[in-house]
Design a protein around this motif. Structure first.
Motif, PDB file in Angstrom:
ATOM      1  N   LEU A   1      -5.768   4.475   2.081  1.00 23.76           N
ATOM      2  CA  LEU A   1      -4.900   3.362   2.958  1.00 23.76           C
ATOM      3  C   LEU A   1      -5.792   2.046   2.878  1.00 23.76           C
ATOM      4  O   LEU A   1      -6.651   1.685   3.833  1.00 23.76           O
ATOM      5  CB  LEU A   1      -4.953   4.066   4.277  1.00 23.76           C
ATOM      6  CG  LEU A   1      -4.149   5.176   4.349  1.00 23.76           C
ATOM      7  CD1 LEU A   1      -4.096   5.721   5.664  1.00 23.76           C
ATOM      8  CD2 LEU A   1      -2.555   4.890   4.074  1.00 23.76           C
ATOM      9  N   TRP A   2      -5.995   1.331   2.052  1.00 23.81           N
ATOM     10  CA  TRP A   2      -6.887   0.198   1.978  1.00 23.81           C
ATOM     11  C   TRP A   2      -6.097  -1.009   2.811  1.00 23.81           C
ATOM     12  O   TRP A   2      -6.758  -1.883   3.289  1.00 23.81           O
ATOM     13  CB  TRP A   2      -6.943  -0.569   0.550  1.00 23.81           C
ATOM     14  CG  TRP A   2      -5.618  -0.670  -0.184  1.00 23.81           C
ATOM     15  CD1 TRP A   2      -4.997   0.280  -1.106  1.00 23.81           C
ATOM     16  CD2 TRP A   2      -4.584  -1.745  -0.153  1.00 23.81           C
ATOM     17  NE1 TRP A   2      -3.941  -0.375  -1.369  1.00 23.81           N
ATOM     18  CE2 TRP A   2      -3.588  -1.709  -0.970  1.00 23.81           C
ATOM     19  CE3 TRP A   2      -4.823  -3.107   0.610  1.00 23.81           C
ATOM     20  CZ2 TRP A   2      -2.636  -2.582  -1.019  1.00 23.81           C
ATOM     21  CZ3 TRP A   2      -3.712  -4.052   0.501  1.00 23.81           C
ATOM     22  CH2 TRP A   2      -2.796  -3.670  -0.367  1.00 23.81           C
TER      23      TRP A   2
ATOM     24  N   ASN B   1       0.837  -1.168   0.074  1.00 23.26           N
ATOM     25  CA  ASN B   1       0.071   0.003   0.060  1.00 23.26           C
ATOM     26  C   ASN B   1       0.745   1.437  -0.029  1.00 23.26           C
ATOM     27  O   ASN B   1       0.541   2.041  -0.698  1.00 23.26           O
ATOM     28  CB  ASN B   1      -0.913  -0.165   1.327  1.00 23.26           C
ATOM     29  CG  ASN B   1      -1.925   1.016   1.208  1.00 23.26           C
ATOM     30  OD1 ASN B   1      -3.002   0.995   2.035  1.00 23.26           O
ATOM     31  ND2 ASN B   1      -1.938   1.875   0.127  1.00 23.26           N
ATOM     32  N   MET B   2       1.790   1.337   0.756  1.00 24.45           N
ATOM     33  CA  MET B   2       2.678   2.459   0.989  1.00 24.45           C
ATOM     34  C   MET B   2       3.605   2.512  -0.457  1.00 24.45           C
ATOM     35  O   MET B   2       3.961   3.783  -0.871  1.00 24.45           O
ATOM     36  CB  MET B   2       3.583   2.330   2.099  1.00 24.45           C
ATOM     37  CG  MET B   2       3.042   2.380   3.575  1.00 24.45           C
ATOM     38  SD  MET B   2       2.135   3.881   3.759  1.00 24.45           S
ATOM     39  CE  MET B   2       0.650   3.543   3.688  1.00 24.45           C
ATOM     40  N   LEU B   3       3.933   1.627  -0.828  1.00 28.85           N
ATOM     41  CA  LEU B   3       4.702   1.616  -2.071  1.00 28.85           C
ATOM     42  C   LEU B   3       3.970   2.031  -3.358  1.00 28.85           C
ATOM     43  O   LEU B   3       4.411   3.057  -4.252  1.00 28.85           O
ATOM     44  CB  LEU B   3       5.598   0.327  -2.393  1.00 28.85           C
ATOM     45  CG  LEU B   3       6.559   0.058  -1.382  1.00 28.85           C
ATOM     46  CD1 LEU B   3       7.251  -1.302  -1.813  1.00 28.85           C
ATOM     47  CD2 LEU B   3       7.886   1.179  -1.185  1.00 28.85           C
TER      48      LEU B   3
ATOM     49  N   LEU C   1     -11.861   4.780   3.671  1.00 28.62           N
ATOM     50  CA  LEU C   1     -11.551   4.378   2.106  1.00 28.62           C
ATOM     51  C   LEU C   1     -12.654   5.073   1.172  1.00 28.62           C
ATOM     52  O   LEU C   1     -12.440   5.599  -0.005  1.00 28.62           O
ATOM     53  CB  LEU C   1     -11.596   2.993   1.861  1.00 28.62           C
ATOM     54  CG  LEU C   1     -10.318   2.202   2.439  1.00 28.62           C
ATOM     55  CD1 LEU C   1     -10.706   0.738   2.197  1.00 28.62           C
ATOM     56  CD2 LEU C   1      -9.144   2.596   1.927  1.00 28.62           C
ATOM     57  N   SER C   2     -13.663   5.258   1.572  1.00 29.25           N
ATOM     58  CA  SER C   2     -15.048   5.876   0.485  1.00 29.25           C
ATOM     59  C   SER C   2     -14.705   7.288   0.525  1.00 29.25           C
ATOM     60  O   SER C   2     -15.492   7.849  -0.468  1.00 29.25           O
ATOM     61  CB  SER C   2     -16.388   5.568   1.359  1.00 29.25           C
ATOM     62  OG  SER C   2     -16.721   6.110   2.405  1.00 29.25           O
ATOM     63  N   LEU C   3     -14.090   7.993   1.507  1.00 24.84           N
ATOM     64  CA  LEU C   3     -13.960   9.377   1.614  1.00 24.84           C
ATOM     65  C   LEU C   3     -15.005  10.177   1.592  1.00 24.84           C
ATOM     66  O   LEU C   3     -15.190  11.179   0.662  1.00 24.84           O
ATOM     67  CB  LEU C   3     -13.017   9.793   0.363  1.00 24.84           C
ATOM     68  CG  LEU C   3     -11.682   9.262   0.181  1.00 24.84           C
ATOM     69  CD1 LEU C   3     -11.019   9.617  -1.092  1.00 24.84           C
ATOM     70  CD2 LEU C   3     -10.756   9.661   1.209  1.00 24.84           C
TER      71      LEU C   3
ATOM     72  N   ALA D   1     -13.179   1.599   8.826  1.00 29.94           N
ATOM     73  CA  ALA D   1     -11.976   1.530   7.598  1.00 29.94           C
ATOM     74  C   ALA D   1     -12.827   1.942   6.377  1.00 29.94           C
ATOM     75  O   ALA D   1     -11.893   2.417   5.386  1.00 29.94           O
ATOM     76  CB  ALA D   1     -11.380   0.163   7.654  1.00 29.94           C
ATOM     77  N   CYS D   2     -13.888   1.463   6.021  1.00 36.28           N
ATOM     78  CA  CYS D   2     -14.841   1.330   4.865  1.00 36.28           C
ATOM     79  C   CYS D   2     -15.023   3.092   4.634  1.00 36.28           C
ATOM     80  O   CYS D   2     -14.830   3.465   3.546  1.00 36.28           O
ATOM     81  CB  CYS D   2     -15.889   0.499   4.987  1.00 36.28           C
ATOM     82  SG  CYS D   2     -15.535  -1.298   4.868  1.00 36.28           S
TER      83      CYS D   2
END
Length: 225
Positions: A81-82, A73-75, A128-130, A124-125
């Motif tokens: 941030l899944w 994820n970081m790379l 991710l959904s912003l 967390a969802c």
């Protein structure tokens, strides 16, 4: 003589439930007092060793999966941030397996931990959904809180022991979190949050009204007051 399989103790008293964990006691004969705990302990040792091995394997796999997902994820895409969804999903699996399925904890503890696990995944969802509408705090948390508290109330009426005292404490925690979220998002004024607050408050009022003496006695005993 009676024996508690959860605490592994003998209880020499005219009571049907363990004074420590409040689970139902098993009546045993005086002649088998020395043999029964030993046989039960040997049987549990084998099960415990197998369970610990499986938990260690699953812990290794969980740490490996989270580490690899975080690194990827970081790379590749650090903006999204899944890896949080993967991490919280594994935490929920741990709660489901280790705390709910394998453990001998009370039903109210299991229900509350299920609430915590589901909330982590949904949080967390939402990240991710912003989404800026705060659907978790305004819709999902109140709905799941009402369902959880209602389940605890039903179990309170069904169960005969005093372990439902934990439900009283957990409802206080849920009410506290609901109150904080309500005042944080007060300007949005969602009716579901108000219903959740009212339902939790009425549930606590019902506990106080019908079981105040029992609650007081159990808290004094728990904290040795």
């Amino acid at each position: 003589m009676k024996y508690c399989k959860n605490c592994k103790i003998n209880v020499d008293a005219d009571r049907n439930y363990c004074p420590l964990c409040f689970r139902e006691l098993k009546t045993i004969n005086e002649e088998s007092v020395g043999e029964y705990p030993f046989m039960e302990r040997r049987k549990n040792e084998h099960v415990t060793q197998s369970t610990h091995l499986l938990l260690k394997i699953f812990l290794f796999l969980s740490v490996s999966i989270v580490s690899v997902c975080t690194l990827v994820n970081m790379l590749i895409n650090p903006e999204t941030l899944w890896c949080l969804l993967v991490s919280f999903s594994l935490i929920y699996v741990w709660i489901l397996v280790a705390h709910t399925i394998l453990s001998r904890r009370g039903v109210f503890e299991k229900i509350f931990m299920q609430l915590v696990g589901v909330m982590l995944i949904l949080w967390a969802c939402e990240i991710l959904s912003l989404n800026k509408e705060h659907w978790l705090a305004n819709y999902v948390f109140p709905s799941i809180s009402i369902a959880t508290v209602a389940t605890m109330l039903m179990c309170t009426f069904i169960r005969r022991d005093k372990s439902w005292i934990l439900a009283f404490v957990f409802i206080i925690l849920v009410l506290t979190v609901a109150s904080v979220l309500f005042f944080v998002y007060l300007d949005e004024f969602y009716i579901l949050s108000i219903i959740n607050l009212a339902f939790c408050a009425l549930s606590l009022l019902g506990y106080f009204t019908f079981s105040f003496k029992v609650i007081k006695a159990e808290f004094l005993k728990k904290f040795h007051l």
